[in-house]
Design a protein around this motif. Structure first.
Motif, PDB file in Angstrom:
ATOM      1  N   PRO A  94     -20.981  35.399 -15.940  1.00  0.00           N
ATOM      2  CA  PRO A  94     -20.324  36.285 -16.903  1.00  0.00           C
ATOM      3  C   PRO A  94     -19.205  35.597 -17.665  1.00  0.00           C
ATOM      4  CG  PRO A  94     -20.692  37.440 -14.846  1.00  0.00           C
ATOM      5  CD  PRO A  94     -21.058  35.998 -14.597  1.00  0.00           C
ATOM      6  N   GLY A  95     -19.168  35.842 -18.978  1.00  0.00           N
ATOM      7  CA  GLY A  95     -18.164  35.240 -19.840  1.00  0.00           C
ATOM      8  C   GLY A  95     -18.624  33.980 -20.534  1.00  0.00           C
ATOM      9  N   THR A  96     -19.782  33.441 -20.142  1.00  0.00           N
ATOM     10  CA  THR A  96     -20.283  32.213 -20.760  1.00  0.00           C
ATOM     11  C   THR A  96     -20.746  32.494 -22.190  1.00  0.00           C
ATOM     12  OG1 THR A  96     -21.007  31.370 -18.613  1.00  0.00           O
ATOM     13  CG2 THR A  96     -21.960  30.347 -20.579  1.00  0.00           C
ATOM     14  N   VAL A  97     -20.316  31.640 -23.121  1.00  0.00           N
ATOM     15  CA  VAL A  97     -20.632  31.813 -24.538  1.00  0.00           C
ATOM     16  C   VAL A  97     -21.769  30.873 -24.931  1.00  0.00           C
ATOM     17  CG1 VAL A  97     -19.745  31.722 -26.899  1.00  0.00           C
ATOM     18  CG2 VAL A  97     -18.231  32.400 -25.018  1.00  0.00           C
ATOM     19  N   LYS A  98     -22.734  31.430 -25.664  1.00  0.00           N
ATOM     20  CA  LYS A  98     -23.797  30.625 -26.254  1.00  0.00           C
ATOM     21  C   LYS A  98     -23.877  30.914 -27.739  1.00  0.00           C
ATOM     22  CE  LYS A  98     -27.033  29.588 -22.523  1.00  0.00           C
ATOM     23  NZ  LYS A  98     -28.448  29.633 -22.092  1.00  0.00           N
ATOM     24  N   LYS A  99     -24.485  30.005 -28.473  1.00  0.00           N
ATOM     25  CA  LYS A  99     -24.722  30.189 -29.896  1.00  0.00           C
ATOM     26  C   LYS A  99     -26.196  30.492 -30.103  1.00  0.00           C
ATOM     27  CE  LYS A  99     -24.205  27.855 -34.372  1.00  0.00           C
ATOM     28  NZ  LYS A  99     -23.748  26.609 -35.062  1.00  0.00           N
ATOM     29  N   THR A 100     -26.483  31.633 -30.750  1.00  0.00           N
ATOM     30  CA  THR A 100     -27.870  32.013 -30.979  1.00  0.00           C
ATOM     31  C   THR A 100     -28.441  31.262 -32.174  1.00  0.00           C
ATOM     32  OG1 THR A 100     -27.373  33.823 -32.522  1.00  0.00           O
ATOM     33  CG2 THR A 100     -27.286  34.329 -30.151  1.00  0.00           C
ATOM     34  N   ALA A 101     -29.745  31.419 -32.365  1.00  0.00           N
ATOM     35  CA  ALA A 101     -30.398  30.770 -33.509  1.00  0.00           C
ATOM     36  C   ALA A 101     -29.839  31.289 -34.824  1.00  0.00           C
ATOM     37  CB  ALA A 101     -31.905  31.020 -33.440  1.00  0.00           C
ATOM     38  N   GLU A 102     -29.296  32.510 -34.835  1.00  0.00           N
ATOM     39  CA  GLU A 102     -28.715  33.082 -36.047  1.00  0.00           C
ATOM     40  C   GLU A 102     -27.251  32.673 -36.224  1.00  0.00           C
ATOM     41  OE1 GLU A 102     -30.109  34.988 -33.635  1.00  0.00           O
ATOM     42  OE2 GLU A 102     -32.094  35.150 -34.565  1.00  0.00           O
ATOM     43  N   GLY A 103     -26.744  31.880 -35.292  1.00  0.00           N
ATOM     44  CA  GLY A 103     -25.366  31.420 -35.394  1.00  0.00           C
ATOM     45  C   GLY A 103     -24.343  32.370 -34.829  1.00  0.00           C
ATOM     46  N   LEU A 104     -24.806  33.398 -34.093  1.00  0.00           N
ATOM     47  CA  LEU A 104     -23.888  34.378 -33.526  1.00  0.00           C
ATOM     48  C   LEU A 104     -23.455  33.974 -32.123  1.00  0.00           C
ATOM     49  CD1 LEU A 104     -25.634  37.753 -34.485  1.00  0.00           C
ATOM     50  CD2 LEU A 104     -23.557  36.796 -35.507  1.00  0.00           C
ATOM     51  N   PRO A 105     -22.245  34.337 -31.721  1.00  0.00           N
ATOM     52  CA  PRO A 105     -21.865  34.125 -30.331  1.00  0.00           C
ATOM     53  C   PRO A 105     -22.534  35.171 -29.436  1.00  0.00           C
ATOM     54  CG  PRO A 105     -20.048  35.120 -31.551  1.00  0.00           C
ATOM     55  CD  PRO A 105     -21.145  34.844 -32.541  1.00  0.00           C
ATOM     56  N   SER A 106     -23.045  34.716 -28.309  1.00  0.00           N
ATOM     57  CA  SER A 106     -23.652  35.588 -27.315  1.00  0.00           C
ATOM     58  C   SER A 106     -22.923  35.342 -26.002  1.00  0.00           C
ATOM     59  CB  SER A 106     -25.143  35.274 -27.177  1.00  0.00           C
ATOM     60  OG  SER A 106     -25.729  36.047 -26.147  1.00  0.00           O
ATOM     61  N   VAL A 107     -22.458  36.422 -25.374  1.00  0.00           N
ATOM     62  CA  VAL A 107     -21.641  36.298 -24.165  1.00  0.00           C
ATOM     63  C   VAL A 107     -22.373  36.942 -22.989  1.00  0.00           C
ATOM     64  CG1 VAL A 107     -19.380  36.698 -23.130  1.00  0.00           C
ATOM     65  CG2 VAL A 107     -19.574  36.462 -25.609  1.00  0.00           C
ATOM     66  N   ALA A 108     -22.479  36.188 -21.887  1.00  0.00           N
ATOM     67  CA  ALA A 108     -23.102  36.722 -20.680  1.00  0.00           C
ATOM     68  C   ALA A 108     -22.182  37.758 -20.034  1.00  0.00           C
ATOM     69  CB  ALA A 108     -23.398  35.594 -19.693  1.00  0.00           C
ATOM     70  N   THR A 109     -22.789  38.816 -19.483  1.00  0.00           N
ATOM     71  CA  THR A 109     -22.041  39.874 -18.805  1.00  0.00           C
ATOM     72  C   THR A 109     -22.598  40.032 -17.396  1.00  0.00           C
ATOM     73  OG1 THR A 109     -23.485  41.724 -19.410  1.00  0.00           O
ATOM     74  CG2 THR A 109     -21.855  41.019 -21.045  1.00  0.00           C
ATOM     75  N   SER A 110     -22.155  41.070 -16.709  1.00  0.00           N
ATOM     76  CA  SER A 110     -22.679  41.317 -15.368  1.00  0.00           C
ATOM     77  C   SER A 110     -24.167  41.635 -15.383  1.00  0.00           C
ATOM     78  CB  SER A 110     -21.917  42.477 -14.711  1.00  0.00           C
ATOM     79  OG  SER A 110     -22.202  43.696 -15.371  1.00  0.00           O
ATOM     80  N   GLU A 111     -24.649  42.100 -16.522  1.00  0.00           N
ATOM     81  CA  GLU A 111     -26.085  42.378 -16.687  1.00  0.00           C
ATOM     82  C   GLU A 111     -26.433  42.259 -18.164  1.00  0.00           C
ATOM     83  OE1 GLU A 111     -29.319  46.005 -16.065  1.00  0.00           O
ATOM     84  OE2 GLU A 111     -27.385  46.069 -15.029  1.00  0.00           O
ATOM     85  N   GLY A 112     -27.139  41.210 -18.523  1.00  0.00           N
ATOM     86  CA  GLY A 112     -27.523  41.002 -19.911  1.00  0.00           C
ATOM     87  C   GLY A 112     -26.461  40.268 -20.699  1.00  0.00           C
ATOM     88  N   ASP A 113     -26.833  39.903 -21.927  1.00  0.00           N
ATOM     89  CA  ASP A 113     -25.930  39.194 -22.825  1.00  0.00           C
ATOM     90  C   ASP A 113     -25.578  40.075 -24.011  1.00  0.00           C
ATOM     91  OD1 ASP A 113     -26.561  37.216 -21.053  1.00  0.00           O
ATOM     92  OD2 ASP A 113     -26.926  35.676 -22.589  1.00  0.00           O
ATOM     93  N   LEU A 114     -24.359  39.885 -24.533  1.00  0.00           N
ATOM     94  CA  LEU A 114     -23.860  40.688 -25.640  1.00  0.00           C
ATOM     95  C   LEU A 114     -23.705  39.823 -26.879  1.00  0.00           C
ATOM     96  CD1 LEU A 114     -22.765  43.648 -26.188  1.00  0.00           C
ATOM     97  CD2 LEU A 114     -20.481  42.612 -26.007  1.00  0.00           C
ATOM     98  N   LEU A 115     -24.346  40.227 -27.987  1.00  0.00           N
ATOM     99  CA  LEU A 115     -24.196  39.551 -29.268  1.00  0.00           C
ATOM    100  C   LEU A 115     -22.966  40.099 -29.980  1.00  0.00           C
ATOM    101  CD1 LEU A 115     -27.901  39.697 -30.545  1.00  0.00           C
ATOM    102  CD2 LEU A 115     -26.759  37.785 -29.406  1.00  0.00           C
ATOM    103  N   LEU A 116     -22.097  39.217 -30.428  1.00  0.00           N
ATOM    104  CA  LEU A 116     -20.890  39.626 -31.144  1.00  0.00           C
ATOM    105  C   LEU A 116     -21.153  39.505 -32.644  1.00  0.00           C
ATOM    106  CD1 LEU A 116     -18.133  37.903 -28.973  1.00  0.00           C
ATOM    107  CD2 LEU A 116     -19.358  40.065 -28.591  1.00  0.00           C
TER     108      LEU A 116
END
Length: 330
Positions: A271-293
């Motif tokens: 949880p809290g890990t940030v990734k960059k999606t193919a669309e260039g958006l930040p995606s953050v891991a949570t306790s269940e699933g990832d959240l696109l900002l």
């Protein structure tokens, strides 16, 4: 009551939710005479903190004989003014304060309240936000007779309203307020004629909400799922907003989440890990699933897209955002 006598009403309301019911009463002057509108005092608003009247005051001004903005509902002069108006009904909708029992007794027929839930669910100050956060598919409005307890009195009528997957507080509030207006003017004739009997609530089924505080908008990547945070983003806009802690140039800061979505696939990262999606958006891991900002607002900055935020902070992908569970902000 015969059809020739207009029903005298004192209307208590403040927020946007209370505007359509008031408009509905004012639209039928042959049946309803709104003698007094009571609303909250003008409050500072905006960057300049200039005094601004409530939405209800703005609608009532010039259309209702008296618009009162008392600092205290226990002021004897205020009580005398209400008593002198000899109202048949008190109608309360999102006024923002508890109405003392002495005021409730000024109504010749009944004091009525429009509440933005299907009582006994979600009694209290934030029923719309609670329905969104809980992921309800259906909520509604209730017309009830008021007693000395909060949202406790018998129910005159109810109307259900569907909750959409993209609803925000404002969009749902707008539909609920229109439903409340229709429920009010649709129910009053039978109620006033004695053809409708108010039904006691099942108090054992009651659930409660409270006034939201700023800290309610602080989210935890490790304790909340992506779906829970996404619902909060929609429910808590504009108040209290949703924010997460992050570190800017090594200093604790806050990142406000303005628009978010649940990612279609979960990374499984801590949880809290940030990734960059193919669309260039930040995606953050949570306790269940990832959240696109999709849209964010760093502290002290203007709102921006998630992609623009990530372009300005290229060190974030692969890092972990701080979590209030481990590093609470002061």
């Amino acid at each position: 009551m015969n059809g020739r006598r207009r029903t005298g009403i004192v209307y208590f309301g403040t927020s946007d939710f209370a505007v359509p019911p008031l408009e509905a009463l004012l639209a039928d002057p042959d049946l309803y005479e709104v003698r007094i509108v009571v609303t909250q005092p003008d409050r500072p608003a905006g960057r300049r903190q200039e005094l601004k009247e409530s939405p209800v005051a703005a609608v009532a001004r010039g259309r209702v004989p008296q618009v009162l903005k008392p600092d205290s509902l226990t002021d004897p002069a205020f009580l005398e003014t209400l008593q002198a108006s000899e109202p048949d009904l008190l109608v309360v909708a999102a006024y923002g304060r508890i109405i003392p029992e002495t005021l409730l007794r000024t109504a010749r027929v009944a004091p009525l309240n429009l509440h933005a839930s299907l009582l006994p669910a979600y009694r209290g100050a934030s029923p719309i936000q609670a329905a969104l956060v809980r992921g309800e598919k259906r909520t509604g409005v209730t017309l009830m007779v008021m007693d000395e307890k909060m949202d406790h009195g018998p129910v005159v009528a109810q109307a259900g309203v569907a909750v959409g997957p993209q609803d925000t507080f404002k969009s749902l509030e707008a539909r609920l307020s229109q439903a409340a207006a229709e429920l009010l003017v649709g129910s009053l004739p039978d109620f006033l004629a004695g053809r409708t009997e108010a039904v006691p609530q099942d108090h054992a089924q009651a659930t409660y909400t409270r006034l939201l505080r700023r800290q309610d908008g602080l989210i935890s990547w490790s304790r909340e799922s992506a779906a829970q945070i996404e619902r909060k983003v929609r429910a808590y806009d504009p108040w209290p907003g949703v924010h997460a802690p992050w570190s800017k140039d090594g200093r604790p800061s806050r990142l406000k989440l303005l628009e978010a979505a649940v990612a279609e696939t979960a990374s499984g990262d801590p949880p809290g890990t940030v990734k960059k999606t193919a669309e260039g958006l930040p995606s953050v891991a949570t306790s269940e699933g990832d959240l696109l900002l999709r849209q964010v607002q760093p502290e002290g900055r203007a709102p921006m897209s998630g992609a623009d935020f990530l372009r300005g902070h290229q060190e974030l992908p692969g890092s972990r955002l701080p979590d209030p569970a481990d590093n609470p902000l002061p």
